[in-house]
Design a protein around this motif. Structure first.
Motif, PDB file in Angstrom:
ATOM      1  N   LEU A  22      -2.838   2.198  -0.553  1.00  0.00           N
ATOM      2  CA  LEU A  22      -1.921   1.286  -1.240  1.00  0.00           C
ATOM      3  C   LEU A  22      -1.260   1.952  -2.440  1.00  0.00           C
ATOM      4  CD1 LEU A  22      -3.928  -2.075  -1.207  1.00  0.00           C
ATOM      5  CD2 LEU A  22      -1.872  -1.525   0.100  1.00  0.00           C
ATOM      6  N   LYS A  23      -2.006   2.845  -3.094  1.00  0.00           N
ATOM      7  CA  LYS A  23      -1.437   3.566  -4.232  1.00  0.00           C
ATOM      8  C   LYS A  23      -0.311   4.488  -3.781  1.00  0.00           C
ATOM      9  CE  LYS A  23      -2.783   6.813  -7.873  1.00  0.00           C
ATOM     10  NZ  LYS A  23      -3.916   7.557  -8.482  1.00  0.00           N
ATOM     11  N   LEU A  24      -0.530   5.201  -2.675  1.00  0.00           N
ATOM     12  CA  LEU A  24       0.525   6.075  -2.150  1.00  0.00           C
ATOM     13  C   LEU A  24       1.714   5.260  -1.655  1.00  0.00           C
ATOM     14  CD1 LEU A  24      -1.702   8.654  -0.195  1.00  0.00           C
ATOM     15  CD2 LEU A  24      -0.596   8.960  -2.428  1.00  0.00           C
ATOM     16  N   LEU A  66      -5.839  -5.642   4.830  1.00  0.00           N
ATOM     17  CA  LEU A  66      -4.916  -4.877   3.997  1.00  0.00           C
ATOM     18  C   LEU A  66      -5.615  -3.706   3.319  1.00  0.00           C
ATOM     19  CD1 LEU A  66      -2.097  -4.606   2.658  1.00  0.00           C
ATOM     20  CD2 LEU A  66      -2.908  -6.175   0.887  1.00  0.00           C
ATOM     21  N   VAL A  67      -6.794  -3.957   2.750  1.00  0.00           N
ATOM     22  CA  VAL A  67      -7.462  -2.898   1.984  1.00  0.00           C
ATOM     23  C   VAL A  67      -8.214  -1.924   2.886  1.00  0.00           C
ATOM     24  CG1 VAL A  67      -7.688  -4.361  -0.043  1.00  0.00           C
ATOM     25  CG2 VAL A  67      -9.526  -4.324   1.647  1.00  0.00           C
ATOM     26  N   THR A  68      -8.394  -2.274   4.148  1.00  0.00           N
ATOM     27  CA  THR A  68      -9.130  -1.372   5.042  1.00  0.00           C
ATOM     28  C   THR A  68      -8.249  -0.686   6.070  1.00  0.00           C
ATOM     29  OG1 THR A  68      -9.648  -3.251   6.493  1.00  0.00           O
ATOM     30  CG2 THR A  68     -11.268  -2.673   4.799  1.00  0.00           C
ATOM     31  N   GLN A  69      -7.211  -1.369   6.563  1.00  0.00           N
ATOM     32  CA  GLN A  69      -6.410  -0.806   7.646  1.00  0.00           C
ATOM     33  C   GLN A  69      -4.935  -0.615   7.289  1.00  0.00           C
ATOM     34  OE1 GLN A  69      -7.703   0.314  10.470  1.00  0.00           O
ATOM     35  NE2 GLN A  69      -9.755  -0.314   9.836  1.00  0.00           N
ATOM     36  N   GLY A  70      -4.502  -1.153   6.177  1.00  0.00           N
ATOM     37  CA  GLY A  70      -3.123  -0.933   5.775  1.00  0.00           C
ATOM     38  C   GLY A  70      -2.252  -2.159   5.957  1.00  0.00           C
ATOM     39  N   VAL A  71      -0.980  -1.975   5.599  1.00  0.00           N
ATOM     40  CA  VAL A  71      -0.044  -3.100   5.573  1.00  0.00           C
ATOM     41  C   VAL A  71       0.272  -3.586   6.980  1.00  0.00           C
ATOM     42  CG1 VAL A  71       2.253  -3.835   4.835  1.00  0.00           C
ATOM     43  CG2 VAL A  71       0.943  -2.256   3.413  1.00  0.00           C
ATOM     44  N   MET A  97      -0.203  -7.971  11.167  1.00  0.00           N
ATOM     45  CA  MET A  97      -0.618  -8.428  12.497  1.00  0.00           C
ATOM     46  C   MET A  97      -1.712  -9.497  12.389  1.00  0.00           C
ATOM     47  SD  MET A  97       1.363  -6.893  14.523  1.00  0.00           S
ATOM     48  CE  MET A  97       0.568  -7.375  16.045  1.00  0.00           C
ATOM     49  N   VAL A  98      -2.663  -9.285  11.478  1.00  0.00           N
ATOM     50  CA  VAL A  98      -3.698 -10.302  11.274  1.00  0.00           C
ATOM     51  C   VAL A  98      -3.080 -11.607  10.780  1.00  0.00           C
ATOM     52  CG1 VAL A  98      -5.722 -10.892   9.882  1.00  0.00           C
ATOM     53  CG2 VAL A  98      -5.519  -8.622  10.882  1.00  0.00           C
TER      54      VAL A  98
END
Length: 461
Positions: A194-196, A350-355, A360-361
């Protein structure tokens, strides 16, 4: 000396003449009033002037005063003042009587809320026992039909129910502890991603700003250590209260399953005789509504948990099974629970697999909840327990403010049961008033009775 004796003689003669004249007037008044001098009489004629004295030096004799009723004529009669309540308009009288009754009801509700807040643990435990009993009672009925005694059927149902609930809780805790290390690693990697992403996003976020945010968070945690510690101690107190509430709910469920009918008959005996028939008819209908609500909510929550859990599992989101169990539990809080559990699943993704995985979830959660709201709930719950969404939101908010999460869980079934009871009592009252239309009802009373004037000979307004 001779002059003084002559003056006294003349004064005595005048007094004798005045006395004789007064006697004549008294006789005339008695003749007119029939012998009662206190009765009103006609105005007496003015007394004749005294005869002039032969002696010019004699003092003038004062005239005789006429009677009081002759000096002051009769004043007109003052009309009697009307009753103050009859002067007030009819609408204002009705509003006044309705207002004090509403104030009395509001005071009673305020006292009831204060009492509930003082014994909130007992009330929530009994409410939870009612919900669990509504879910387990059909199994007791089926076991009784199979020939089992009431005590054995109750024991088997209660033990199996408590075991299943305990296994679900143990499974959630076990899954969270097993995946905690993996989840922490994935959360750390997700935060770096998320930072990148924030650095490469069009929002022009710099690395210094991100580091400042992280530094502020760490400083906040360091400065609020005492508050966090007190919150932890308070959490221990809450845990003790939760365990106490669970034990109370278990014992209450056992007694309700075993002796619910006798408890209902005892409660019915506290109702006045005039209202006992209506309450006796409303009770079974309220229980059927509560049973249908709990059964339908369990089915809908199970479907939500299965389909959302499968979606999370196939998207490779960690802790899919514990998240599915959380979705099942939060489904007992209408509307709000679905939003909270869906947001939790999206945040973990979001914090484990990305945006992309989080989006999708979110789509899976929205799709399942739309199907639930428009297809499953109307079909499973039925029209008997349907509550307007505005009433659901307001009742959940009020229950949460009064008793926290437990109040939010209990609020909607309470509103559904109240709706059923009020509807039945209204129909019952209408039916009995129709049957008793030929019987004279009680006479109106209070200030509103002043304006009721019968227009017909039978006395009906």
């Amino acid at each position: 000396m001779a002059k003084r004796e002559g003056w006294l003689g003349r004064l005595g003669n005048r007094l004798n003449r005045m006395e004789a004249r007064l006697n004549e007037l008294r006789a005339e008044v008695e003749a007119e009033t029939g012998g009662d001098p206190r009765a009103p009489a006609a105005a007496a004629p003015a007394p004749a002037a005294p005869e002039p004295s032969a002696d010019a030096t004699a003092a003038p004799v004062p005239p005789v005063a006429p009677p009081a009723h002759a000096r002051h004529p009769a004043a007109p009669a003052v009309p009697e003042r009307p009753d103050p309540a009859s002067v007030v308009p009819w609408g204002m009288r009705v509003a006044a009587e309705a207002s004090w009754r509403l104030l009395l009801l509001a005071g009673m509700l305020w006292v009831l809320m204060k009492v509930i807040s003082e014994v909130r643990l007992v009330v929530l435990a009994f409410a939870a026992a009612m919900l669990v009993t509504a879910m387990l009672q059909p199994f007791v009925v089926r076991l009784r039909r199979l020939g089992l005694p009431r005590g054995l059927a109750t024991a088997v149902t209660a033990i199996l129910g408590f075991v299943v609930i305990g296994l679900v809780g143990w499974f959630v805790v076990w899954q969270v502890m097993e995946n905690l290390d993996d989840l922490s690693d994935r959360v750390r990697d997700g935060i770096n991603e998320l930072k990148l992403w924030a650095l490469d996003s069009p929002f022009h976020v710099t690395e210094k700003q991100i580091n400042d945010i992280a530094k502020n968070l760490s400083e906040t945690i360091g400065t609020n250590t005492e508050q966090i510690t007190s919150a932890g101690l308070q959490g221990v107190t809450v845990l003790v209260e939760v365990l106490t509430g669970i034990l109370l709910a278990m014992f209450s469920t056992l007694f309700l399953l075993y002796d619910g009918k006798r408890i209902w008959n005892w409660a019915l005996g506290l109702v006045p005789n005039a209202a006992r028939a209506g309450v006796a008819g409303a009770g079974p209908r309220a229980w059927r509504t509560l049973t249908a609500y709990v059964r339908g909510t369990v089915i809908v929550a199970l479907i939500d948990a299965i389909f959302i859990g499968l979606g999370i599992y196939f998207l490779d989101v960690p802790m899919a099974v514990p998240l599915a169990v959380f979705i099942f539990l939060f489904a007992f809080i209408p509307l709000v629970g679905a939003v909270v559990s869906g947001a939790l699943a999206v945040v973990v993704a979001l914090v484990t697999q990305g945006v992309w995985t989080a989006l999708m979830v979110l789509l899976v959660v929205l799709a399942v909840q739309q199907i639930e709201g428009h297809v499953l709930q109307p079909f499973i719950l039925g029209r008997a327990v349907r509550v307007h969404p505005l009433a659901v939101v307001l009742s959940v908010a009020a229950g949460g403010m009064v008793a926290g999460i437990g109040g939010a869980v209990v609020a909607v079934p309470l509103v559904a049961v109240t709706n059923t009871v009020v509807g039945y009592l209204r129909a019952y009252s209408r039916e009995h008033s129709h049957h008793g239309a030929g019987m004279a009802g009680p006479a109106p009373h209070g200030s509103t009775a002043l304006g009721v004037v019968p227009d017909s000979e039978d006395g009906r307004p």
